[in-house]
Design a protein around this motif. Structure first.
Motif, PDB file in Angstrom:
ATOM      1  N   VAL A  16      -3.319  14.502 -36.820  1.00 53.20           N
ATOM      2  CA  VAL A  16      -2.517  13.536 -36.065  1.00 53.20           C
ATOM      3  C   VAL A  16      -2.944  12.114 -36.391  1.00 53.20           C
ATOM      4  O   VAL A  16      -2.118  11.211 -36.584  1.00 53.20           O
ATOM      5  N   ARG A  17      -4.310  11.897 -36.465  1.00 48.27           N
ATOM      6  CA  ARG A  17      -4.789  10.553 -36.785  1.00 48.27           C
ATOM      7  C   ARG A  17      -4.308  10.114 -38.164  1.00 48.27           C
ATOM      8  O   ARG A  17      -3.930   8.949 -38.366  1.00 48.27           O
ATOM      9  N   HIS A  18      -4.319  11.062 -39.109  1.00 51.65           N
ATOM     10  CA  HIS A  18      -3.826  10.723 -40.446  1.00 51.65           C
ATOM     11  C   HIS A  18      -2.355  10.277 -40.395  1.00 51.65           C
ATOM     12  O   HIS A  18      -1.972   9.306 -41.055  1.00 51.65           O
ATOM     13  N   GLU A  19      -1.539  10.977 -39.615  1.00 51.21           N
ATOM     14  CA  GLU A  19      -0.122  10.605 -39.490  1.00 51.21           C
ATOM     15  C   GLU A  19       0.032   9.235 -38.845  1.00 51.21           C
ATOM     16  O   GLU A  19       0.850   8.413 -39.275  1.00 51.21           O
ATOM     17  N   ILE A 178     -15.457  -5.407 -35.502  1.00 55.70           N
ATOM     18  CA  ILE A 178     -15.646  -4.845 -34.164  1.00 55.70           C
ATOM     19  C   ILE A 178     -14.299  -4.454 -33.563  1.00 55.70           C
ATOM     20  O   ILE A 178     -14.121  -3.358 -32.988  1.00 55.70           O
ATOM     21  N   THR A 179     -13.310  -5.326 -33.731  1.00 58.28           N
ATOM     22  CA  THR A 179     -11.960  -5.050 -33.208  1.00 58.28           C
ATOM     23  C   THR A 179     -11.351  -3.826 -33.893  1.00 58.28           C
ATOM     24  O   THR A 179     -10.746  -2.953 -33.251  1.00 58.28           O
ATOM     25  N   GLY A 183     -10.159  -0.266 -32.321  1.00 58.44           N
ATOM     26  CA  GLY A 183      -8.826   0.294 -32.549  1.00 58.44           C
ATOM     27  C   GLY A 183      -8.876   1.697 -33.113  1.00 58.44           C
ATOM     28  O   GLY A 183      -8.101   2.581 -32.715  1.00 58.44           O
ATOM     29  N   ARG A 184      -9.813   1.926 -34.036  1.00 56.00           N
ATOM     30  CA  ARG A 184      -9.943   3.264 -34.616  1.00 56.00           C
ATOM     31  C   ARG A 184     -10.381   4.279 -33.555  1.00 56.00           C
ATOM     32  O   ARG A 184      -9.926   5.433 -33.548  1.00 56.00           O
ATOM     33  N   LYS A 185     -11.263   3.847 -32.645  1.00 53.25           N
ATOM     34  CA  LYS A 185     -11.671   4.738 -31.556  1.00 53.25           C
ATOM     35  C   LYS A 185     -10.492   5.068 -30.645  1.00 53.25           C
ATOM     36  O   LYS A 185     -10.322   6.208 -30.203  1.00 53.25           O
ATOM     37  N   ARG A 189      -8.948   8.742 -29.860  1.00 55.62           N
ATOM     38  CA  ARG A 189      -8.746   9.309 -28.524  1.00 55.62           C
ATOM     39  C   ARG A 189      -7.297   9.753 -28.340  1.00 55.62           C
ATOM     40  O   ARG A 189      -7.026  10.823 -27.786  1.00 55.62           O
ATOM     41  N   PHE A 190      -6.371   8.926 -28.795  1.00 52.82           N
ATOM     42  CA  PHE A 190      -4.954   9.305 -28.709  1.00 52.82           C
ATOM     43  C   PHE A 190      -4.671  10.562 -29.527  1.00 52.82           C
ATOM     44  O   PHE A 190      -3.920  11.446 -29.096  1.00 52.82           O
TER      45      PHE A 190
END
Length: 623
Positions: A16-19, A178-179, A183-185, A189-190
């Motif tokens: 999902v993260r890849h998409e 840092i931002t 965002g990646r975190k 989570r999503f």
């Protein structure tokens, strides 16, 4: 959520993260293509504005801009998810920053472009892209200073300025990293939540499949129950016009054996298009979902029965199937038609006294005119005889003085001049009275005549004129009627239905105005208009009565709701009218009212297909 294996969930979350990252990357590529085009245009404008003859600034800007725009645009379109595409965009964007520094001769505003470029590149949410951009931002002035030391007036100061600039770039890059990390975190989570939902959905789907299997097992039980009722269960293959399943009740009711129902094309024999056009259109245009239709069927022994189909449509292998129940409503429909005709005759009865008065007035008018002509004709033959005697004397050569005197006296006694002057007018009045009686009788016949089972294209203007003519005695004492009939197409309906609705609204308008002008010699006004609005014909009936009280406006179309005193209204007229317009004719009925000003009812009826095609042909011919 249902308990899930953590490894399976993480594996799905990575997908999902890849998409998500892929979608974000493609969107950022799109934004940079627009940004590059805008930067190229602005750079050309700056170069043209600051160009000096012979320095080649404009051409250098054009060539460098193309080198940074065109490859980046091609790469973001041809290989948007390649790892090096984002890095190429980063290098190109930093190149734009240093081009603007050169065009603006290194002023402070130009330096801001560099920091803004780093912020834009953070949209990729990729720390390696930011590092590439940072290295490029520092490497270019370092290389320029190393290769062209004379570009700066004082070399130590230039190196110091370079280190300060590098420190600022590194600081901004650190903040952006840092931002980006945050965002990646958030994306991760999503992705975990989405993966959990997807896996749960798959579990639910498997559960649904199991339940569907159970449903199929219960279907057979339903079939056995359905086949013991009078309703006919069926399944119809619309593509081939055959019934894949038909209940045994069908042969008992219609007389066709089961094998006949399952023959391809049997639907055309059961419901011929030329006879049941409306039902066939509903079936031909059926989409997944539920609907009802009504049709007539000729049985094997030539009886006609009416069936109501309650069906649902579904797609299987891109083919449409309809399944449901057929219910014999022949007797119920007969009772409904008899009730409708009874209501129509009841309406005729309400205005029968007025119609009789209108006919009696016209007959009296005819009688008086004919009586005048008959009385005047009694002496005319004597005058004609005297004139003939005078003519014979003149022709024979005798003395005609006496004959002429006798003819003059007879003419005066018969008052021929008065007869010749007034007889034509009397006969015209008699013909007008006869025409009036004939018009009333025709209107009564059209209104009270039972409608045929099939609808036809109806001239709405003619139907309204007929109803106005019949109801004239009900409104003439309290209101004047204005008509504004537009050029409207035909409506596919029963003329009697339209007459019924218009009569109900006219009587209500007359009663509303009568309540306002009671006890005075004043008259109100009823305005009847027709016009075409798109695929509909609109009929509006406005009165100058007191308006509908606010307390009953929301319930005015409910049965037994009336604003009239007991004994004068039953509260059925508007309910019946709404049922005819909305449910039977598939139109709409609404009103606008204002207390003390009056009420206007609006009837909208769909235009017939034939009228729409004719109107379309006329427009094409005109074009």
């Amino acid at each position: 959520m249902v308990g899930l294996d953590s490894a399976q969930r993480e594996a799905r979350a990575r997908e999902v993260r890849h998409e998500i990252v892929a979608q974000l990357t493609v969107g950022t590529h799109r934004a940079f293509r627009i940004l590059f085009a805008a930067q190229w245009a602005i750079a050309m404008l700056l170069a043209w504005n600051s160009a000096v003859p012979g320095d080649g600034r404009l051409w250098i800007t054009f060539i460098l801009g193309g080198m940074m725009c065109v490859p980046a645009a091609q790469f973001t379109r041809g290989a948007p998810l390649a790892w090096w595409t984002s890095h190429w965009v980063a290098l190109s964007q930093i190149g734009w920053s240093w081009l603007y520094v050169w065009l603006l001769e290194g002023n402070t505003e130009a330096q801001f472009h560099l920091f803004a470029s780093l912020a834009f590149l953070a949209f990729y949410r990729d720390w390696t892209v930011l590092l590439t951009a940072m290295v490029a931002a520092v490497a270019w002035p370092l290389a320029r200073l190393a290769l062209l030391p004379d570009a700066y007036t004082i070399a130590p100061a230039a190196w110091s300025r370079l280190w300060h600039q590098a420190a600022y770039i590194a600081a901004e890059t650190a903040m952006l990293l840092i931002t980006v990390n945050q965002g990646r975190k958030t994306v991760w989570r999503f992705a975990l939540q989405s993966a959990g939902l997807q896996l749960n959905n798959e579990l639910i789907q498997r559960d649904v499949s199991d339940r569907e299997a159970e449903l199929l097992r219960s279907r057979e039980q339903y079939r056995l129950i359905a086949e013991t009722t009078r309703a006919i269960p069926f399944e119809l293959d619309l593509a081939h016009g055959r019934f894949t399943y038909i209940g045994p009740q069908a042969e008992q009711l219609l007389g066709f054996p089961e094998a006949r129902w399952k023959e391809p094309g049997f639907l055309d024999a059961l419901l011929p298009r030329e006879r049941e056009a409306s039902a066939r259109v509903q079936l031909d245009e059926a989409v997944p979902g539920s609907f009802e239709t009504l049709c007539s069927v000729v049985t094997a022994d030539d009886r006609v029965i009416e069936l109501r189909w309650t069906v649902s449509c579904e797609l299987r292998n891109d083919m449409r199937f309809v399944r449901g129940l057929m219910i014999d409503v022949t007797e119920a429909r007969r009772l409904v038609r008899e009730m409708a005709q009874g209501q129509k005759l009841e309406s005729v009865g309400r205005i029968a006294a007025g119609v009789a008065h209108e006919i009696n007035t016209s007959v009296q008018f005819i009688s008086d005119s004919v009586r005048f002509v008959r009385h005047a004709l009694k002496d005319v033959p004597h005058a004609l005889a005297a004139y003939r005697g005078l003519t014979a004397g003149v022709l024979s050569g005798r003395d005609v003085t006496g004959a002429a005197k006798a003819a003059a006296e007879t003419d005066e006694a018969a008052d021929v001049d008065y007869f010749l002057k007034n007889a034509p007018e009397a006969l015209d009045r008699a013909l007008e009275g006869i025409s009036r009686v004939g018009s009333i009788v025709r209107s009564m016949t059209e209104f009270a005549h039972p409608d045929s089972r099939t609808m036809a294209d109806v001239d709405i203007n003619r139907a309204i004129k007929s109803t106005l003519n019949m109801a004239r005695n009900e409104y003439k004492a309290v209101a004047d009627v204005d008509t504004d009939f537009g050029e409207i197409p035909a409506v596919h309906c029963h003329a009697g239905d339209v007459n019924q609705v218009v009569l109900n609204l006219l009587l209500n308008a007359a009663h509303a105005i009568g309540d306002v002008v009671a006890g005075s010699s004043d008259k109100g006004r009823i305005t009847v208009r027709t016009r075409a609005i798109g695929d509909f014909v609109e009929i509006s009936i406005a009165d100058t009565g007191a308006g509908i009280p606010e307390s009953v406006r929301g319930r005015i179309f409910e049965p037994f709701v009336t604003t009239k005193e007991v004994g004068r209204g039953t509260g059925q007229g508007l309910a019946l009218s709404r049922g005819i317009v909305v449910e039977k004719l598939k139109g709409s009925l609404h009103f606008e009212t204002e207390t003390g000003k009056g009420t206007t009812f609006f009837i909208r009826l769909p235009v017939s297909d034939a009228a729409m095609k004719a109107d379309s042909s006329n427009k094409q011919a005109a074009a």
